[in-house]
Design a protein around this motif. Structure first.
Motif, PDB file in Angstrom:
ATOM      1  N   UNK A   1      -3.113   5.787  26.610  1.00  0.00           N
ATOM      2  CA  UNK A   1      -3.785   6.099  27.863  1.00  0.00           C
ATOM      3  C   UNK A   1      -2.995   5.641  29.071  1.00  0.00           C
ATOM      4  N   UNK A   2      -3.388   6.173  30.246  1.00  0.00           N
ATOM      5  CA  UNK A   2      -2.786   5.729  31.500  1.00  0.00           C
ATOM      6  C   UNK A   2      -1.348   6.147  31.692  1.00  0.00           C
ATOM      7  N   UNK A   3      -0.916   7.174  30.972  1.00  0.00           N
ATOM      8  CA  UNK A   3       0.433   7.672  31.159  1.00  0.00           C
ATOM      9  C   UNK A   3       1.504   6.817  30.516  1.00  0.00           C
ATOM     10  N   UNK A   4       1.141   5.832  29.762  1.00  0.00           N
ATOM     11  CA  UNK A   4       2.134   4.981  29.095  1.00  0.00           C
ATOM     12  C   UNK A   4       1.668   4.678  27.689  1.00  0.00           C
ATOM     13  N   UNK A   5       2.595   4.315  26.844  1.00  0.00           N
ATOM     14  CA  UNK A   5       2.257   3.975  25.471  1.00  0.00           C
ATOM     15  C   UNK A   5       2.668   2.550  25.198  1.00  0.00           C
ATOM     16  N   UNK A   6       1.898   1.876  24.419  1.00  0.00           N
ATOM     17  CA  UNK A   6       2.225   0.494  24.061  1.00  0.00           C
ATOM     18  C   UNK A   6       1.722   0.222  22.662  1.00  0.00           C
ATOM     19  N   UNK A   7       2.355  -0.715  21.991  1.00  0.00           N
ATOM     20  CA  UNK A   7       1.955  -1.060  20.640  1.00  0.00           C
ATOM     21  C   UNK A   7       1.671  -2.537  20.525  1.00  0.00           C
ATOM     22  N   UNK A   8       0.750  -2.878  19.673  1.00  0.00           N
ATOM     23  CA  UNK A   8       0.459  -4.285  19.436  1.00  0.00           C
ATOM     24  C   UNK A   8       0.057  -4.457  17.985  1.00  0.00           C
ATOM     25  N   UNK A   9       0.232  -5.667  17.484  1.00  0.00           N
ATOM     26  CA  UNK A   9      -0.096  -5.913  16.092  1.00  0.00           C
ATOM     27  C   UNK A   9      -1.595  -5.820  15.883  1.00  0.00           C
ATOM     28  N   UNK A  10      -1.966  -5.392  14.697  1.00  0.00           N
ATOM     29  CA  UNK A  10      -3.370  -5.233  14.343  1.00  0.00           C
ATOM     30  C   UNK A  10      -3.538  -5.716  12.912  1.00  0.00           C
ATOM     31  N   UNK A  11      -4.776  -5.932  12.469  1.00  0.00           N
ATOM     32  CA  UNK A  11      -4.981  -6.369  11.083  1.00  0.00           C
ATOM     33  C   UNK A  11      -4.339  -5.393  10.106  1.00  0.00           C
ATOM     34  N   UNK A  12      -3.565  -5.917   9.193  1.00  0.00           N
ATOM     35  CA  UNK A  12      -2.909  -5.074   8.206  1.00  0.00           C
ATOM     36  C   UNK A  12      -3.676  -5.049   6.898  1.00  0.00           C
ATOM     37  N   UNK A  13      -3.091  -4.432   5.916  1.00  0.00           N
ATOM     38  CA  UNK A  13      -3.706  -4.368   4.604  1.00  0.00           C
ATOM     39  C   UNK A  13      -3.031  -5.332   3.644  1.00  0.00           C
ATOM     40  N   UNK A  14      -3.156  -5.027   2.373  1.00  0.00           N
ATOM     41  CA  UNK A  14      -2.564  -5.864   1.327  1.00  0.00           C
ATOM     42  C   UNK A  14      -1.734  -4.980   0.422  1.00  0.00           C
ATOM     43  N   UNK A  15      -0.495  -5.379   0.200  1.00  0.00           N
ATOM     44  CA  UNK A  15       0.371  -4.690  -0.747  1.00  0.00           C
ATOM     45  C   UNK A  15       0.239  -5.362  -2.113  1.00  0.00           C
ATOM     46  N   UNK A  16       0.062  -4.559  -3.139  1.00  0.00           N
ATOM     47  CA  UNK A  16       0.027  -5.064  -4.510  1.00  0.00           C
ATOM     48  C   UNK A  16       1.402  -4.824  -5.132  1.00  0.00           C
ATOM     49  N   UNK A  17       1.970  -5.879  -5.705  1.00  0.00           N
ATOM     50  CA  UNK A  17       3.349  -5.838  -6.190  1.00  0.00           C
ATOM     51  C   UNK A  17       3.406  -6.112  -7.693  1.00  0.00           C
ATOM     52  N   UNK A  18       4.253  -5.357  -8.355  1.00  0.00           N
ATOM     53  CA  UNK A  18       4.487  -5.523  -9.789  1.00  0.00           C
ATOM     54  C   UNK A  18       5.979  -5.691 -10.003  1.00  0.00           C
ATOM     55  N   UNK A  19       6.381  -6.848 -10.524  1.00  0.00           N
ATOM     56  CA  UNK A  19       7.790  -7.143 -10.793  1.00  0.00           C
ATOM     57  C   UNK A  19       8.001  -7.093 -12.300  1.00  0.00           C
ATOM     58  N   UNK A  20       8.939  -6.267 -12.732  1.00  0.00           N
ATOM     59  CA  UNK A  20       9.190  -6.064 -14.164  1.00  0.00           C
ATOM     60  C   UNK A  20      10.652  -6.384 -14.448  1.00  0.00           C
ATOM     61  N   UNK A  21      10.902  -7.220 -15.439  1.00  0.00           N
ATOM     62  CA  UNK A  21      12.273  -7.555 -15.796  1.00  0.00           C
ATOM     63  C   UNK A  21      13.040  -6.348 -16.289  1.00  0.00           C
ATOM     64  N   UNK A  22      14.314  -6.280 -15.938  1.00  0.00           N
ATOM     65  CA  UNK A  22      15.149  -5.193 -16.450  1.00  0.00           C
ATOM     66  C   UNK A  22      15.281  -5.273 -17.964  1.00  0.00           C
ATOM     67  N   UNK A  23      15.204  -6.498 -18.479  1.00  0.00           N
ATOM     68  CA  UNK A  23      15.318  -6.723 -19.914  1.00  0.00           C
ATOM     69  C   UNK A  23      14.001  -7.299 -20.434  1.00  0.00           C
TER      70      UNK A  23
END
Length: 236
Positions: free
Chosen positions: A162-184
Protein backbone atom coordinates in the motif's frame (compact mmCIF):
# COMPACT_ATOMS: atom_id res chain seq x y z
CA UNK A 1 -46.17 -11.02 -74.04
CA UNK A 2 -44.09 -10.99 -70.96
CA UNK A 3 -40.58 -12.24 -71.22
CA UNK A 4 -40.17 -15.31 -69.08
CA UNK A 5 -37.72 -14.92 -66.21
CA UNK A 6 -35.06 -17.58 -65.96
CA UNK A 7 -35.70 -20.05 -63.20
CA UNK A 8 -33.58 -19.57 -60.06
CA UNK A 9 -31.07 -22.24 -59.29
CA UNK A 10 -31.94 -24.17 -56.15
CA UNK A 11 -29.99 -22.99 -53.16
CA UNK A 12 -30.07 -20.86 -50.02
CA UNK A 13 -31.60 -17.40 -50.00
CA UNK A 14 -29.43 -14.43 -49.13
CA UNK A 15 -30.94 -14.35 -45.64
CA UNK A 16 -30.24 -18.03 -45.15
CA UNK A 17 -26.63 -17.56 -46.30
CA UNK A 18 -26.12 -14.73 -43.80
CA UNK A 19 -27.54 -16.84 -40.97
CA UNK A 20 -25.37 -19.76 -41.99
CA UNK A 21 -22.26 -17.56 -42.07
CA UNK A 22 -23.04 -16.21 -38.63
CA UNK A 23 -23.54 -19.71 -37.24
CA UNK A 24 -20.31 -20.91 -38.83
CA UNK A 25 -18.46 -17.91 -37.41
CA UNK A 26 -19.85 -18.60 -33.95
CA UNK A 27 -18.75 -22.24 -34.22
CA UNK A 28 -15.23 -21.18 -35.23
CA UNK A 29 -14.99 -18.66 -32.40
CA UNK A 30 -16.28 -21.20 -29.90
CA UNK A 31 -13.79 -23.74 -31.20
CA UNK A 32 -10.97 -21.21 -30.82
CA UNK A 33 -11.87 -20.55 -27.18
CA UNK A 34 -12.16 -24.27 -26.43
CA UNK A 35 -8.73 -24.84 -27.94
CA UNK A 36 -7.30 -21.87 -26.04
CA UNK A 37 -8.71 -23.14 -22.74
CA UNK A 38 -7.35 -26.62 -23.47
CA UNK A 39 -3.88 -25.20 -24.13
CA UNK A 40 -4.03 -23.09 -20.97
CA UNK A 41 -5.05 -26.17 -18.98
CA UNK A 42 -2.18 -28.13 -20.52
CA UNK A 43 0.24 -25.35 -19.53
CA UNK A 44 -1.06 -25.42 -15.96
CA UNK A 45 -0.72 -29.20 -15.87
CA UNK A 46 2.87 -29.13 -17.11
CA UNK A 47 5.40 -29.37 -14.30
CA UNK A 48 8.34 -26.97 -14.18
CA UNK A 49 11.65 -28.36 -15.39
CA UNK A 50 14.82 -28.01 -13.35
CA UNK A 51 16.48 -24.64 -13.83
CA UNK A 52 19.81 -24.83 -15.67
CA UNK A 53 22.80 -24.82 -13.33
CA UNK A 54 24.52 -21.47 -12.85
CA UNK A 55 28.29 -21.09 -12.69
CA UNK A 56 28.35 -21.01 -8.89
CA UNK A 57 25.86 -23.84 -8.32
CA UNK A 58 27.00 -27.20 -7.01
CA UNK A 59 28.18 -29.55 -9.78
CA UNK A 60 25.91 -32.15 -8.16
CA UNK A 61 22.80 -29.98 -8.42
CA UNK A 62 21.65 -31.24 -11.85
CA UNK A 63 21.65 -34.89 -10.70
CA UNK A 64 19.97 -34.06 -7.40
CA UNK A 65 17.27 -32.00 -9.09
CA UNK A 66 16.66 -34.64 -11.75
CA UNK A 67 16.19 -37.26 -9.02
CA UNK A 68 13.89 -35.08 -6.90
CA UNK A 69 11.78 -33.54 -9.68
CA UNK A 70 9.95 -36.77 -10.48
CA UNK A 71 6.68 -36.97 -12.39
CA UNK A 72 5.02 -38.60 -9.37
CA UNK A 73 6.44 -36.16 -6.78
CA UNK A 74 3.08 -34.37 -6.20
CA UNK A 75 1.49 -37.72 -5.40
CA UNK A 76 4.35 -38.67 -3.09
CA UNK A 77 4.07 -35.46 -1.04
CA UNK A 78 0.28 -35.79 -0.79
CA UNK A 79 -0.78 -33.06 -3.26
CA UNK A 80 -1.75 -35.03 -6.39
CA UNK A 81 -3.79 -32.15 -7.89
CA UNK A 82 -0.81 -29.77 -7.85
CA UNK A 83 2.17 -29.52 -10.17
CA UNK A 84 5.80 -28.54 -9.63
CA UNK A 85 5.96 -24.76 -10.05
CA UNK A 86 9.65 -24.22 -9.22
CA UNK A 87 12.61 -26.59 -9.38
CA UNK A 88 16.06 -25.16 -8.72
CA UNK A 89 19.25 -25.30 -6.68
CA UNK A 90 17.86 -23.69 -3.52
CA UNK A 91 20.68 -22.63 -1.19
CA UNK A 92 23.87 -23.07 -3.20
CA UNK A 93 26.41 -21.70 -0.69
CA UNK A 94 26.79 -20.81 2.95
CA UNK A 95 29.40 -18.58 4.55
CA UNK A 96 31.26 -19.70 7.65
CA UNK A 97 32.22 -17.57 10.62
CA UNK A 98 35.67 -17.05 9.11
CA UNK A 99 34.15 -15.73 5.88
CA UNK A 100 34.87 -18.78 3.76
CA UNK A 101 32.16 -19.95 1.37
CA UNK A 102 31.18 -23.59 1.17
CA UNK A 103 29.21 -25.17 -1.63
CA UNK A 104 25.90 -26.76 -0.64
CA UNK A 105 24.90 -29.74 -2.76
CA UNK A 106 21.13 -29.42 -2.91
CA UNK A 107 18.00 -29.10 -5.04
CA UNK A 108 14.65 -27.63 -4.06
CA UNK A 109 11.16 -28.08 -5.51
CA UNK A 110 7.89 -26.30 -4.79
CA UNK A 111 4.49 -27.93 -5.34
CA UNK A 112 1.59 -25.65 -4.50
CA UNK A 113 2.15 -24.64 -0.87
CA UNK A 114 4.62 -27.47 -0.23
CA UNK A 115 8.39 -27.10 -0.58
CA UNK A 116 10.84 -29.99 -0.42
CA UNK A 117 14.62 -29.91 -0.43
CA UNK A 118 17.18 -32.65 -1.04
CA UNK A 119 20.73 -32.11 0.24
CA UNK A 120 23.83 -34.30 -0.06
CA UNK A 121 26.60 -34.00 2.54
CA UNK A 122 29.88 -35.89 2.36
CA UNK A 123 30.88 -35.08 5.94
CA UNK A 124 27.72 -35.11 8.07
CA UNK A 125 26.67 -38.52 9.40
CA UNK A 126 23.34 -39.42 10.97
CA UNK A 127 24.79 -38.99 14.46
CA UNK A 128 26.12 -35.54 13.54
CA UNK A 129 22.61 -34.48 12.52
CA UNK A 130 21.27 -35.29 15.97
CA UNK A 131 22.49 -31.98 17.35
CA UNK A 132 20.18 -30.14 14.95
CA UNK A 133 16.65 -28.90 15.49
CA UNK A 134 14.37 -28.19 18.41
CA UNK A 135 12.45 -31.47 18.74
CA UNK A 136 13.47 -34.91 19.92
CA UNK A 137 15.24 -37.01 17.33
CA UNK A 138 13.88 -40.34 16.27
CA UNK A 139 16.12 -43.00 14.77
CA UNK A 140 14.65 -45.49 12.34
CA UNK A 141 15.51 -47.44 9.21
CA UNK A 142 14.89 -46.13 5.69
CA UNK A 143 15.54 -48.74 3.01
CA UNK A 144 17.85 -50.51 5.45
CA UNK A 145 19.86 -47.37 6.21
CA UNK A 146 20.10 -45.68 9.58
CA UNK A 147 18.18 -42.39 9.68
CA UNK A 148 17.07 -39.71 12.10
CA UNK A 149 14.46 -36.97 12.10
CA UNK A 150 14.31 -33.47 13.53
CA UNK A 151 12.29 -30.26 13.18
CA UNK A 152 13.52 -26.78 12.38
CA UNK A 153 11.63 -23.49 12.45
CA UNK A 154 11.32 -21.48 9.23
CA UNK A 155 11.14 -17.71 8.85
CA UNK A 156 8.10 -16.17 7.19
CA UNK A 157 7.81 -12.77 5.52
CA UNK A 158 4.86 -10.45 5.06
CA UNK A 159 4.74 -7.70 2.46
CA UNK A 160 2.82 -4.43 2.38
CA UNK A 161 2.13 -2.98 -1.06
CA UNK A 162 0.00 0.00 0.00
CA UNK A 163 0.85 3.68 -0.25
CA UNK A 164 2.81 3.36 -3.46
CA UNK A 165 5.68 1.50 -1.81
CA UNK A 166 6.46 -2.06 -0.87
CA UNK A 167 8.13 -3.28 2.26
CA UNK A 168 8.81 -6.62 3.87
CA UNK A 169 9.05 -7.70 7.45
CA UNK A 170 9.51 -10.97 9.25
CA UNK A 171 6.40 -12.87 10.23
CA UNK A 172 5.69 -16.13 12.09
CA UNK A 173 7.08 -18.99 10.06
CA UNK A 174 6.26 -22.65 9.92
CA UNK A 175 8.15 -25.80 10.81
CA UNK A 176 10.31 -27.83 8.46
CA UNK A 177 10.40 -31.57 9.07
CA UNK A 178 13.79 -33.09 8.25
CA UNK A 179 14.85 -36.66 7.55
CA UNK A 180 18.58 -37.45 7.47
CA UNK A 181 19.51 -40.82 5.96
CA UNK A 182 23.02 -42.26 5.89
CA UNK A 183 24.50 -42.93 2.48
CA UNK A 184 25.55 -46.30 3.86
CA UNK A 185 23.56 -48.71 6.05
CA UNK A 186 25.55 -47.92 9.20
CA UNK A 187 24.70 -44.20 8.93
CA UNK A 188 28.30 -43.19 8.29
CA UNK A 189 30.21 -41.95 5.24
CA UNK A 190 27.99 -38.98 4.54
CA UNK A 191 24.24 -38.53 4.33
CA UNK A 192 21.27 -37.32 2.36
CA UNK A 193 18.76 -34.99 3.94
CA UNK A 194 15.18 -34.38 2.88
CA UNK A 195 13.30 -31.42 4.32
CA UNK A 196 9.62 -30.65 3.78
CA UNK A 197 7.74 -27.52 4.84
CA UNK A 198 4.70 -25.49 3.85
CA UNK A 199 4.44 -21.89 2.70
CA UNK A 200 1.13 -21.55 4.56
CA UNK A 201 0.21 -22.45 8.14
CA UNK A 202 -0.40 -26.11 7.37
CA UNK A 203 1.61 -29.00 8.80
CA UNK A 204 4.02 -30.93 6.56
CA UNK A 205 3.10 -34.52 5.78
CA UNK A 206 5.70 -36.74 7.47
CA UNK A 207 4.44 -39.80 5.61
CA UNK A 208 5.11 -37.93 2.36
CA UNK A 209 8.67 -37.29 3.49
CA UNK A 210 9.28 -41.03 3.86
CA UNK A 211 7.56 -41.79 0.54
CA UNK A 212 9.86 -39.33 -1.23
CA UNK A 213 12.91 -40.83 0.48
CA UNK A 214 11.97 -44.37 -0.55
CA UNK A 215 11.47 -43.32 -4.18
CA UNK A 216 14.32 -40.83 -4.64
CA UNK A 217 17.29 -42.08 -2.62
CA UNK A 218 17.91 -45.34 -4.54
CA UNK A 219 18.24 -43.31 -7.77
CA UNK A 220 21.16 -41.23 -6.46
CA UNK A 221 24.74 -42.08 -7.52
CA UNK A 222 26.13 -42.05 -3.95
CA UNK A 223 23.51 -44.42 -2.51
CA UNK A 224 24.75 -47.74 -1.13
CA UNK A 225 22.11 -50.39 -1.96
CA UNK A 226 23.46 -53.04 0.42
CA UNK A 227 21.44 -54.10 3.47
CA UNK A 228 22.13 -53.07 7.02
CA UNK A 229 23.28 -54.96 10.08
CA UNK A 230 20.10 -55.72 12.12
CA UNK A 231 21.91 -54.54 15.26
CA UNK A 232 21.71 -50.98 13.91
CA UNK A 233 17.92 -50.98 13.83
CA UNK A 234 17.30 -50.18 17.49
CA UNK A 235 16.16 -46.64 18.27
CA UNK A 236 18.62 -44.57 20.19
Amino acid sequence: MTEEQPAKEPGMSVDAQVVSALVMGAVLVAGFFVLQKHEEGADRAKAAACKPAAADDSPRYPALCAALNRADLPLLVGTPAERVSVAGPGLSHWTGADGTRQVVHCAEVQIGQVSIRLTEDDEEDVTDAEIMGSAAHHRSQVLGHLSTTYEMGTIGFSFSLGGGSSSGKSAPGGVAHNLVVGKHPNGRGGSYELAIWRQDTGTPDDAGLYRVAAAVLPTLPGWDPSTTDPRLESDH
